[in-house]
Design a protein around this motif. Structure first.
Motif: not given
Ligand code: BGC
Length: 763
Positions: A287, A311, A319
């Protein structure tokens, strides 16, 4: 067994080459299988929290290792870290992870190496202006060498967001407005960073970002909403990413923005369907910084748990910075809301890259050392790329190049001796002591023979303090010629730095105007991270060079150009508007039903007072500024003249699936050896969905001596002539096409051809 060399002697060279190639492929497959096995073996040993740990990327603690971090490393709860620049700390973190955690999985250490590490090259937009993929690849190669020696394994580059709005500060970080040019540059950078072997100690994993549509934010504001119809997404915004995937990019970063209502970090359509199913991407998706958590602000997720669910379901593997995965995936898996398989797949992809990087090898191929001064070779490369990135926009009466015999020169402007600002946005690890400013370079070249009269005039680009004007004017008056280095400070472009006005900031226009009033010949050099609206101010000076933010070797590159050691050869990778009100403005626009170039239209001052309100006959343009840009995409002058002639097509009628060979003669009719970027454009005249008025399909950088002539050939495959139709299928529709070859997107020799159905096939 015969040694390979003697086998080679017994057979024709092509068979030998074939065998070598086969051996190479077999060994690549073997390594790949090997890695697959190693990943699966490791995966079976991992607990759920350890797996989730691999999906967590955190920011460094500025050279410190707090106890909480040590604990998390020992528990295997961190998979990657960004921004640890202290080599000792970086090695210590890795040591704790490898020696003190149960499974000893090393971390991926990441950094934004955007346009160089210690040696700073031009901002990527400037690199795109070179139209020289080989050079761009070499810069990435060198940046990888420098960054890996400081202990980094992953760079968050290249950025390949198509940008058609210069208000957007991040336009500086990408390759401009065109999907073809951006695709070529994206692949070049990926190859440069990653080399042929990710496990080599001097190659770094690349990251294609920001996936996707980040450059299309409303109003040119960073992070803002993008509404992109799927056809446009597939034809314009996705191709550079596809090209990066085909080049083998190891990772992809999601973008901050939403597209059509769905933020990228929660978008299964782009992350699963397009990236993985359609393109077969094998690397991992990270991300952007807290972009997952920000889906709450977007109004797409209710809380961090929802963020984690959306997600991972969408396909984000790692992440960055926020803590949705660390805090919630375990519970979501245990409750059966997130299938364990999603976690396993994400971890597989991350581990695979770790094995490919050679992180598990002992001794690790990576070390971490303090960076040292750029090598001679690095500086040479930095100078070459800066030199080729500069675009000559105006050269009235051939003022440039200046003679080295000139008696006196005034050097004016806030960018003339600032070693920091010329490095541009995202300079993380470059050092100002390495920068050679324009003033220093001019002194180095001419200091013994020429009087150099320096006055910055303004302390920095945004300054409105005119105290320095009088001295600057005085210096100009004393000199035969004036060089003004103006532009934008580095901080005015880049992330979060968008502008509503695109003039030279501060009192620079006033400074230039006062200098121009001395009637001395003025050369204006602009150093900026984006196109600026310099139309009016350019009229007051004789010559304009657009140098972007050129990096460490700014001064020597500009000096070589100004004094004619080399000719400028950069071409614009983005259209320059006359005014902000013209934005968005790009060359590959649609024709509309009322194209403005077909009729003479009254401008605002020509319309009679109280004119009868009538629109018929008018066109897609502005009353006050027309429709043409200040400078078109692909534009750039030279000190020499190039003439195009004899445009030839191998055929004017081809079947679908066939190729056309396009050739043109290019002659240097001027006095100086120089390089020209020959550009090939096409237009599909009639299609089931309207097509742009021009699309770039090829380019070549050609060097010619005075009077030298060369035939430049392009291979144009008909498969490159397609687009996504209303069923979102990539199709090449039969019909007529126009074709141009020339030196920019607004000129060129023109021809036409027709694509016909191949026998027995519809499409
Ligand atoms: C940027 C990314 C960058 C990341 C890590 C974000 O704010 O959007 O481009 O790679 O930070 O520094």
């Amino acid at each position: 067994m015969l040694p390979v060399k003697s086998i080679g002697l017994l057979m024709p060279p092509r068979y030998f080459l074939l065998i070598v190639l086969l051996c190479f492929c077999c060994s690549a497959i073997a390594t790949d299988n090997n890695i697959k096995e190693q990943v699966e073996t490791l995966l079976t040993k991992m607990t759920l929290p350890e797996k989730i740990g691999q999906m967590v990327q955190i920011n460094a603690f500025g050279g410190k290792i707090p106890d909480e971090l040590k604990q998390r490393l020992r528990e295997g709860r961190i998979g990657s870290m960004l921004n640890e620049v202290n080599p000792q700390t970086s090695l210590e973190i890795q040591r704790i992870a490898v020696e003190q955690s149960r499974l000893g999985i090393p971390l991926i250490m990441a950094r934004d190496v955007i346009h160089g590490f210690r040696t700073i090259f031009p901002v990527p937009l400037g690199q795109a202006a070179t139209w020289d993929a080989e050079l761009v690849k070499q810069c990435a190669r060198l940046a990888a060498k420098e960054a890996t020696s400081a202990g980094f394994h992953l760079t968050f580059a290249p950025m390949m967001d198509i940008a058609r709005d210069p208000r957007w500060g991040r336009i500086a970080e990408g390759f401009g407005e065109d999907p073809y040019l951006a695709s070529v540059m994206a692949a070049a950078m990926v190859h440069g960073f990653q080399g042929d072997d990710l496990s080599a100690p001097n190659t770094i994993a690349a990251c294609a970002k920001h996936f996707v549509g980040y450059g299309a934010g409303e109003g040119g504001r960073d992070y803002d909403t993008a509404n992109i119809p799927q056809g446009l997404l597939r034809d314009v915004y996705l191709p550079p990413f596809k090209s990066a995937v085909q080049a083998g990019v190891a990772t992809i970063m999601t973008s901050f923005n939403e597209i059509n209502g769905v933020p990228s970090s929660g978008n299964p359509f782009i992350l699963r369907q397009i990236l993985r199913q359609e393109w077969g991407f094998q690397g991992f998706v990270v991300s952007d910084w807290a972009s997952m958590e920000e889906m709450i602000e977007h109004g797409f997720c209710s809380d961090l748990k929802d963020v984690a669910y959306k997600s991972i379901t969408a396909g984000v593997d790692m992440e960055m910075q926020s803590s949705a995965y660390a805090d919630h995936i375990e519970e979501l898996v245990k409750k059966g809301i997130v299938p364990q398989k999603l976690v396993d797949d994400a971890v597989r992809r991350i581990l695979r890259i770790k094995f490919q990087l050679g992180l598990f090898e002992k001794p690790s191929p990576y070390s971490a050392k303090q960076s040292t001064k750029p090598s001679e070779a690095a500086l040479k490369l930095a100078k070459t790329v800066a030199l080729k990135s500069v675009v000559l926009l105006k050269n009235e009466d051939g003022l440039l190049p200046l003679s080295k015999e000139v008696k006196s020169i005034a050097v004016i402007g806030p960018m003339s001796d600032d070693p920091y600002e010329v490095l541009g946005t995202w300079n993380r690890d470059g050092k100002i002591e390495d920068t050679v400013t324009p003033l220093t370079a001019i002194k180095n070249l001419l200091g013994d023979t020429t009087e150099i009269n320096f006055a910055a005039g303004l302390p920095y680009s945004r300054s409105r303090d005119k105290d320095g004007f009088a001295k600057a004017v005085e210096q100009a008056k004393k000199s035969d010629v004036v060089l003004i280095f103006a532009g934008e400070e580095a901080i005015l472009s880049g992330e979060g730095h968008c502008r509503a006005f695109l003039d030279l900031p501060g009192a620079q226009n006033e400074l230039i105007t006062e200098i121009a009033e001395t009637k001395k010949p003025v050369v204006l050099v602009i150093l900026a991270g984006r196109p600026l609206t310099i139309g009016e101010i350019s009229e007051k000076v004789k010559a304009v060079l657009y140098a972007w933010h050129p990096g460490t070797m700014c001064g020597p590159a500009l000096t070589d150009l100004i004094f004619g050691l080399q000719s400028p050869s950069g071409k614009l990778p983005v259209t320059f508007p006359k005014a902000v009100g013209q934005i968005p403005i790009y060359y590959a626009h649609k024709n509309t039903g009322r194209p403005p170039h077909t009729r003479k239209l009254m401008m605002i001052d020509e319309i009679p007072v109280r004119a009868y309100q009538s629109a018929p006959g008018d066109a897609a343009r502005y009353l006050d500024i027309g429709y043409l840009p200040l400078f078109p995409f692909g534009y750039g002058l030279s000190y020499t003249k190039f003439e195009y002639s004899n445009l030839q097509l191998s055929s004017h009628r081809i079947e679908l699936g066939e190729n056309i060979k396009v050739s043109v003669d290019l002659t240097n009719t001027g006095q100086m050896e120089a390089e020209e970027i020959v550009q090939l454009y096409v237009r599909d005249l009639v299609a089931s969905l309207t097509r742009p008025v021009k699309e770039l399909k090829g380019f070549q950088r050609i060097r010619l001596k005075p009077k030298e002539k060369k035939t430049v050939t392009f291979n144009l495959p008909s498969t490159e002539l397609g687009f996504h139709n209303s069923d979102m299928k990539y199709v090449v529709e039969p019909g007529k096409f126009h074709l141009w070859v020339g030196g920019d997107s607004q000129s060129g020799l023109k021809s036409e051809f027709e694509v016909v159905k191949s026998k027995g096939k519809d499409r």
